[in-house]
Design a protein around this motif. Structure first.
Motif, PDB file in Angstrom:
ATOM      1  N   LYS A  21      52.098  74.865   6.525  1.00 52.91           N
ATOM      2  CA  LYS A  21      52.937  74.342   5.442  1.00 52.91           C
ATOM      3  C   LYS A  21      52.839  75.172   4.173  1.00 52.91           C
ATOM      4  O   LYS A  21      53.718  75.088   3.306  1.00 52.91           O
ATOM      5  CB  LYS A  21      52.555  72.888   5.158  1.00 52.91           C
ATOM      6  CG  LYS A  21      52.879  71.938   6.310  1.00 52.91           C
ATOM      7  CD  LYS A  21      52.484  70.514   5.989  1.00 52.91           C
ATOM      8  CE  LYS A  21      52.946  69.559   7.083  1.00 52.91           C
ATOM      9  NZ  LYS A  21      52.380  69.886   8.402  1.00 52.91           N
ATOM     10  N   VAL A  22      51.778  75.956   4.029  1.00 52.60           N
ATOM     11  CA  VAL A  22      51.652  76.818   2.852  1.00 52.60           C
ATOM     12  C   VAL A  22      52.519  78.062   3.014  1.00 52.60           C
ATOM     13  O   VAL A  22      53.318  78.403   2.144  1.00 52.60           O
ATOM     14  CB  VAL A  22      50.177  77.200   2.620  1.00 52.60           C
ATOM     15  CG1 VAL A  22      50.062  78.175   1.443  1.00 52.60           C
ATOM     16  CG2 VAL A  22      49.339  75.953   2.361  1.00 52.60           C
ATOM     17  N   ARG A  23      52.377  78.735   4.153  1.00 50.20           N
ATOM     18  CA  ARG A  23      53.180  79.934   4.415  1.00 50.20           C
ATOM     19  C   ARG A  23      54.592  79.589   4.867  1.00 50.20           C
ATOM     20  O   ARG A  23      55.479  80.437   4.854  1.00 50.20           O
ATOM     21  CB  ARG A  23      52.505  80.783   5.491  1.00 50.20           C
ATOM     22  CG  ARG A  23      51.159  81.351   5.093  1.00 50.20           C
ATOM     23  CD  ARG A  23      50.541  82.095   6.271  1.00 50.20           C
ATOM     24  NE  ARG A  23      51.373  83.215   6.686  1.00 50.20           N
ATOM     25  CZ  ARG A  23      51.118  84.486   6.403  1.00 50.20           C
ATOM     26  NH1 ARG A  23      50.055  84.795   5.687  1.00 50.20           N
ATOM     27  NH2 ARG A  23      51.912  85.449   6.829  1.00 50.20           N
ATOM     28  N   ARG A  24      54.781  78.343   5.342  1.00 55.46           N
ATOM     29  CA  ARG A  24      56.065  77.875   5.885  1.00 55.46           C
ATOM     30  C   ARG A  24      56.482  78.715   7.092  1.00 55.46           C
ATOM     31  O   ARG A  24      57.648  79.071   7.261  1.00 55.46           O
ATOM     32  CB  ARG A  24      57.150  77.894   4.807  1.00 55.46           C
ATOM     33  CG  ARG A  24      56.905  76.924   3.666  1.00 55.46           C
ATOM     34  CD  ARG A  24      57.965  77.033   2.602  1.00 55.46           C
ATOM     35  NE  ARG A  24      57.959  78.356   1.986  1.00 55.46           N
ATOM     36  CZ  ARG A  24      58.866  78.789   1.130  1.00 55.46           C
ATOM     37  NH1 ARG A  24      59.877  78.013   0.786  1.00 55.46           N
ATOM     38  NH2 ARG A  24      58.795  80.004   0.621  1.00 55.46           N
ATOM     39  N   GLN A  25      55.510  79.005   7.943  1.00 54.82           N
ATOM     40  CA  GLN A  25      55.752  79.817   9.135  1.00 54.82           C
ATOM     41  C   GLN A  25      55.000  79.230  10.320  1.00 54.82           C
ATOM     42  O   GLN A  25      54.010  78.508  10.159  1.00 54.82           O
ATOM     43  CB  GLN A  25      55.298  81.264   8.899  1.00 54.82           C
ATOM     44  CG  GLN A  25      56.128  82.003   7.866  1.00 54.82           C
ATOM     45  CD  GLN A  25      55.532  83.352   7.507  1.00 54.82           C
ATOM     46  OE1 GLN A  25      54.380  83.634   7.801  1.00 54.82           O
ATOM     47  NE2 GLN A  25      56.326  84.187   6.858  1.00 54.82           N
ATOM     48  N   LEU A  26      55.484  79.558  11.520  1.00 51.44           N
ATOM     49  CA  LEU A  26      54.826  79.134  12.750  1.00 51.44           C
ATOM     50  C   LEU A  26      53.727  80.125  13.118  1.00 51.44           C
ATOM     51  O   LEU A  26      53.906  81.339  12.997  1.00 51.44           O
ATOM     52  CB  LEU A  26      55.839  79.054  13.892  1.00 51.44           C
ATOM     53  CG  LEU A  26      56.885  77.940  13.799  1.00 51.44           C
ATOM     54  CD1 LEU A  26      57.992  78.180  14.810  1.00 51.44           C
ATOM     55  CD2 LEU A  26      56.248  76.573  14.021  1.00 51.44           C
ATOM     56  N   VAL A  27      52.603  79.600  13.571  1.00 48.06           N
ATOM     57  CA  VAL A  27      51.541  80.476  14.052  1.00 48.06           C
ATOM     58  C   VAL A  27      51.924  81.008  15.435  1.00 48.06           C
ATOM     59  O   VAL A  27      52.795  80.467  16.114  1.00 48.06           O
ATOM     60  CB  VAL A  27      50.190  79.736  14.121  1.00 48.06           C
ATOM     61  CG1 VAL A  27      49.752  79.291  12.744  1.00 48.06           C
ATOM     62  CG2 VAL A  27      50.272  78.543  15.072  1.00 48.06           C
ATOM     63  N   ILE A  28      51.263  82.077  15.852  1.00 49.75           N
ATOM     64  CA  ILE A  28      51.559  82.680  17.151  1.00 49.75           C
ATOM     65  C   ILE A  28      51.250  81.714  18.290  1.00 49.75           C
ATOM     66  O   ILE A  28      51.977  81.632  19.276  1.00 49.75           O
ATOM     67  CB  ILE A  28      50.757  83.981  17.328  1.00 49.75           C
ATOM     68  CG1 ILE A  28      51.203  85.020  16.290  1.00 49.75           C
ATOM     69  CG2 ILE A  28      50.910  84.536  18.737  1.00 49.75           C
ATOM     70  CD1 ILE A  28      52.618  85.501  16.460  1.00 49.75           C
TER      71      ILE A  28
END
Length: 379
Positions: free
Chosen positions: A66-73
């Motif tokens: 939620k901080v980076r607003r990205q999905l992890v691998i």
């Protein structure tokens, strides 16, 4: 004689009538059976549609930063934690997942704009950089997603294919580089598999050290440059890649993996997902984009299609020396502490975890017991 003939004619007419009646009864029976089976098939299809819809509903919370607003691998089940790297580039196969999750309301729309848009120049045109420079990263989403002319994604896909063609010409081999099997086997004689790409298109270092061409990469390119892709597939078939089930997985030109006196080795395997992607690409070209039309017909996706129509930026910074950017892929962080999971307290020999900084020592067992010491003093 006339009477006998008349009787025989009536008897024949009766038999014909009975045969017609039997045939009609049989037809009615078959029609009823067909209707019953059709009804059962319709019910089964409805159930499959509901099941598919249920499977399409996923929980992304544990994969979404939620901080980076990205999905992890990915998520390491054994260690109960997420990977330290992220799907952080728009030129990635992950944009398909990201788009669908946004359309379903599972991810915020801001996650789309959090994807990196690093640009480089190839063939005089700006193109989004990917991580591995592979055809898969650029073109796989097009198997189901629509594309729009004069947009950033459309120009990126076209420029990426053109650079792949040029790179093949520079190396003197057929073009089409992507993740695939290559000419190395394990102890069970299974071909090994990893990502390959074009150096100018990828942030990853060392892409120029390998040279492996995969036919399915050319199949994907049918959606962008059909004539050139078709000619390249014909060239690959003429070079010995045509097998009983289609074109083989790949041809490996990497010198370090060749036998003495040979310049290439065919990877004689077939991978179902590469064959499946090829079939979808053929359908795109030959059947008039059926999957894309289905995609566009979904109301949820219709409401989100504007994300795919991002225009080409008029003024931006272009990155020329892409290998120097590879450090951007992984977030800067310190070394991670190893995680040990103890699943049961009932073991013949106690499982022990020791922690110490040289002065303070802690011991914990899987049964819950333990001790702690400060230097020589028990605490």
């Amino acid at each position: 004689d006339t009477t006998s003939l008349s009787i025989r004619e009536r008897r024949g007419d009766n038999e014909a009538t009975m045969q017609r009646q039997d045939a009609l009864a049989r037809i009615r029976e078959l029609v009823a059976q067909g209707a019953s089976r059709a009804q059962a098939r319709m019910v089964a299809l409805d159930q499959l549609a509901l099941q598919a819809s249920a499977l399409a509903t996923m929980d992304y919370d544990f994969l979404f930063d939620k901080v980076r607003r990205q999905l992890v691998i990915g998520y390491n089940v054994g260690e109960h934690r997420c990977d330290s790297s992220y799907y952080d580039l728009l030129a990635s196969e992950a944009r398909l997942c990201n788009f669908i999750a946004i359309a379903q309301g599972e991810l915020p729309q801001e996650s789309w704009f959090a994807l990196g848009r690093l640009l480089t120049i190839t063939g005089g045109e700006p193109v989004l950089l990917s991580w591995g420079g592979s055809m898969f990263e650029y073109l796989m989403p097009l198997l189901v997603m629509p594309t729009y002319e004069n947009t950033l994604l459309d120009q990126t896909c076209v420029a990426a294919v053109e650079r792949q063609i040029e790179y093949g010409r520079e190396r003197g081999v057929p073009w089409g580089i992507s993740e695939c099997g290559y000419n190395t086997v394990d102890v069970h004689l299974n071909y090994q598999y990893r990502a390959f790409g074009v150096p100018d298109l990828g942030l990853k270092r060392g892409l120029g050290e390998d040279l492996v061409v995969a036919p399915y990469a050319s199949a994907l390119a049918l959606m962008v440059t059909p004539e050139a892709a078709c000619l390249n597939l014909q060239r690959l078939a003429a070079d010995g890649l045509a097998g009983r089930l289609g074109l083989f997985e790949a041809i490996d030109y990497t010198p370090s993996r060749q036998r003495r006196g040979e310049s290439s080795a065919v990877v004689r395997s077939f991978m179902a997902h590469h064959q499946g992607m090829s079939l979808l690409a053929f359908a795109y070209l030959l059947l008039g984009r059926p999957m894309q039309k289905r995609f566009e017909s979904d109301p949820l996706f219709q409401a989100t299609l504007l994300l795919l129509q991002e225009r080409i930026p008029r003024a931006t910074a272009f990155h020329a020396n892409t290998p120097d950017l590879s450090e951007l892929r992984v977030a800067a962080s310190g070394p991670e502490m190893p995680v040990r999971v103890l699943a049961s307290p009932d073991t013949a020999i106690p499982e022990v975890q020791l922690l110490s900084n040289g002065r303070y020592h802690v011991m914990v067992t899987n049964a819950g017991g333990g001790s702690s010491r400060w230097k020589d003093l028990a605490v």
